[in-house]
Design a protein around this motif. Sequence first.
Motif, PDB file in Angstrom:
ATOM      1  N   GLY A  11     -21.894 -21.585  13.901  1.00 58.34           N
ATOM      2  CA  GLY A  11     -21.758 -21.317  12.476  1.00 58.34           C
ATOM      3  C   GLY A  11     -22.123 -19.906  12.071  1.00 58.34           C
ATOM      4  O   GLY A  11     -22.566 -19.662  10.947  1.00 58.34           O
ATOM      5  N   GLY A  15     -17.500 -18.277  13.601  1.00 56.64           N
ATOM      6  CA  GLY A  15     -17.247 -19.680  13.283  1.00 56.64           C
ATOM      7  C   GLY A  15     -16.948 -19.903  11.812  1.00 56.64           C
ATOM      8  O   GLY A  15     -16.104 -20.733  11.447  1.00 56.64           O
ATOM      9  N   LEU A  16     -17.626 -19.160  10.943  1.00 58.33           N
ATOM     10  CA  LEU A  16     -17.378 -19.277   9.506  1.00 58.33           C
ATOM     11  C   LEU A  16     -15.966 -18.807   9.158  1.00 58.33           C
ATOM     12  O   LEU A  16     -15.250 -19.464   8.392  1.00 58.33           O
ATOM     13  CB  LEU A  16     -18.405 -18.462   8.723  1.00 58.33           C
ATOM     14  CG  LEU A  16     -19.839 -18.993   8.727  1.00 58.33           C
ATOM     15  CD1 LEU A  16     -20.789 -17.966   8.118  1.00 58.33           C
ATOM     16  CD2 LEU A  16     -19.932 -20.310   7.951  1.00 58.33           C
ATOM     17  N   SER A  19     -13.445 -21.355  10.469  1.00 50.01           N
ATOM     18  CA  SER A  19     -13.450 -22.571   9.643  1.00 50.01           C
ATOM     19  C   SER A  19     -12.738 -22.341   8.316  1.00 50.01           C
ATOM     20  O   SER A  19     -11.963 -23.197   7.854  1.00 50.01           O
ATOM     21  CB  SER A  19     -14.888 -23.028   9.386  1.00 50.01           C
ATOM     22  OG  SER A  19     -15.542 -23.331  10.597  1.00 50.01           O
ATOM     23  N   LEU A  31     -17.512 -28.312  11.772  1.00 49.94           N
ATOM     24  CA  LEU A  31     -18.248 -27.112  12.159  1.00 49.94           C
ATOM     25  C   LEU A  31     -19.630 -27.529  12.648  1.00 49.94           C
ATOM     26  O   LEU A  31     -20.398 -28.143  11.901  1.00 49.94           O
ATOM     27  CB  LEU A  31     -18.355 -26.155  10.971  1.00 49.94           C
ATOM     28  CG  LEU A  31     -19.217 -24.897  11.147  1.00 49.94           C
ATOM     29  CD1 LEU A  31     -18.730 -24.055  12.313  1.00 49.94           C
ATOM     30  CD2 LEU A  31     -19.224 -24.080   9.857  1.00 49.94           C
ATOM     31  N   GLU A  33     -23.339 -26.480  14.115  1.00 44.49           N
ATOM     32  CA  GLU A  33     -24.308 -25.383  14.163  1.00 44.49           C
ATOM     33  C   GLU A  33     -25.660 -25.924  14.600  1.00 44.49           C
ATOM     34  O   GLU A  33     -26.140 -26.917  14.058  1.00 44.49           O
ATOM     35  CB  GLU A  33     -24.414 -24.712  12.793  1.00 44.49           C
ATOM     36  CG  GLU A  33     -25.565 -23.748  12.612  1.00 44.49           C
ATOM     37  CD  GLU A  33     -25.581 -22.636  13.655  1.00 44.49           C
ATOM     38  OE1 GLU A  33     -26.676 -22.382  14.203  1.00 44.49           O
ATOM     39  OE2 GLU A  33     -24.522 -22.044  13.926  1.00 44.49           O
ATOM     40  N   LEU A  38     -26.379 -22.135   8.119  1.00 42.32           N
ATOM     41  CA  LEU A  38     -25.243 -21.380   8.626  1.00 42.32           C
ATOM     42  C   LEU A  38     -25.522 -19.882   8.524  1.00 42.32           C
ATOM     43  O   LEU A  38     -26.390 -19.449   7.780  1.00 42.32           O
ATOM     44  CB  LEU A  38     -23.983 -21.730   7.828  1.00 42.32           C
ATOM     45  CG  LEU A  38     -23.489 -23.181   7.911  1.00 42.32           C
ATOM     46  CD1 LEU A  38     -22.360 -23.414   6.917  1.00 42.32           C
ATOM     47  CD2 LEU A  38     -23.026 -23.505   9.333  1.00 42.32           C
ATOM     48  N   ILE A  69     -19.916 -18.727   3.501  1.00 33.78           N
ATOM     49  CA  ILE A  69     -20.519 -20.050   3.307  1.00 33.78           C
ATOM     50  C   ILE A  69     -20.080 -20.649   1.976  1.00 33.78           C
ATOM     51  O   ILE A  69     -19.723 -21.833   1.895  1.00 33.78           O
ATOM     52  CB  ILE A  69     -22.054 -19.961   3.394  1.00 33.78           C
ATOM     53  CG1 ILE A  69     -22.479 -19.589   4.823  1.00 33.78           C
ATOM     54  CG2 ILE A  69     -22.702 -21.276   2.981  1.00 33.78           C
ATOM     55  CD1 ILE A  69     -23.934 -19.200   4.956  1.00 33.78           C
ATOM     56  N   ILE A  79     -19.688 -30.309   8.052  1.00 35.47           N
ATOM     57  CA  ILE A  79     -20.643 -29.359   8.616  1.00 35.47           C
ATOM     58  C   ILE A  79     -21.812 -30.129   9.218  1.00 35.47           C
ATOM     59  O   ILE A  79     -22.476 -30.911   8.528  1.00 35.47           O
ATOM     60  CB  ILE A  79     -21.148 -28.385   7.536  1.00 35.47           C
ATOM     61  CG1 ILE A  79     -19.965 -27.595   6.942  1.00 35.47           C
ATOM     62  CG2 ILE A  79     -22.178 -27.427   8.121  1.00 35.47           C
ATOM     63  CD1 ILE A  79     -20.329 -26.758   5.747  1.00 35.47           C
TER      64      ILE A  79
END
Length: 420
Positions: A11, A15-16, A19, A31, A33, A38, A69, A79
């Motif tokens: 995350g 990754g953010l 996503s 997702l 983490e 995150l 986020i 998440i």
Amino acid sequence: MIHYDVVVIGGGPAGLAASKTLMDKNKKVMLVERENRLGGILKQCIHDGFGLIQFKKMLTGPEYAERYIDLIREGDIDIKLLSFVTKVKKLDKGFEITIVNKEGINTYDTKAIILANGCRERTSRQISIQGTRPAGIFTAGTAQYFVNLLGVLPTKRCVILGSGDIGLIMARRLTLEGAEVEGVYEAKSTPSGLTRNIIQCLEDYDIPLHLSSTVTKVFGEERVTGVEVSNVDDKMQPIKGTQRMVPCDALILSVGLIPENEIAESLGVEMDGNTKGPVVNNSLMTSVKGVYSCGNALHVNDLVDYVSESGVTAALGAVNYLEGEEESKKQEYIKVNYENKDFMYVVPQLFDKSKPENNIFYLRSRNSVKNVKLKVLVEGKEVFSKAYAELKPPEMKRLQVNFKDIHLKNIEIKMESAEI
């Protein structure tokens, strides 16, 4: 068993971004983490310098992460925080992922995986420093966590080993908080960090940088009392008679990053010995179909904006894979060639001929060189070139190349001297 189109592991910024892109393409995403928030390493990077490329604005690390986020929390993404992937199993069509968290042990089914695991810091044991093992030996990231998130000053007088960017930033940060940084020691003959950080973090604060020098021994029982530093030769071996003792209560290490790729290796993904990350094509798909790698898990970047960019590329690749799975089996790959004497690495290492437009190459020069031109050749014919006044190993370069209407059989990236 719950099914997802894509599972993103990690995350942080890669990754953010992945996503967010998958969310915009209406894919069902989970997702995962391992921390309780995150953002990855950005959470503790309170200095600015982030986001000039992605957001056209100077942001701190937390501000940069918060923008992504906020966007993904508006969408329908599952998440999973404080969650650890313990096993990934390849199925005939897709993958089975086992996750451990406070809910227990659960298994999920997905068609594709994006590995955005980031990287970890090398420790004192990985660089074979002799001596005892007292308290007071920190990686630069750990020291940053203590100061920026916990509000604890871990040292009053320290030595920093390695001139990587986070070490340079922590030299400034610790000085601002009242600690004394005796010096930054770098075994190489040139700094490992960005030029701007050398200037802004060391020179502006009169912190000495000792090149061709390293820490050879640690002293202390319960707590560090000092370190031995020595000059090194051109093979980075300590030179006898040059050693001296430096009193300090902490040794802070900024000696390189290692991409986290245990999951990739467990799936049999082909790895690149130069990047320590997977071999990928221009969609960032690995040698295992349906598995993508991005961000610092793929190769260590110097700008977070490029980390996010690679997350977007991987996500778009996963979307194309999901929507055209049969076509993806007919991909024809070309190896991207380069001279090891000129480049530390070039990513991607393979090229999918079916995707000729807007391709991005990331690379690092092996040595510091001036007045050079980078060329992209197809069958020996130049299709792209860019001149640079100087190339340095710490500063990654990015080339965006369009191969549309070009018959692709062989791709080579070459470095030549140029008059600038």
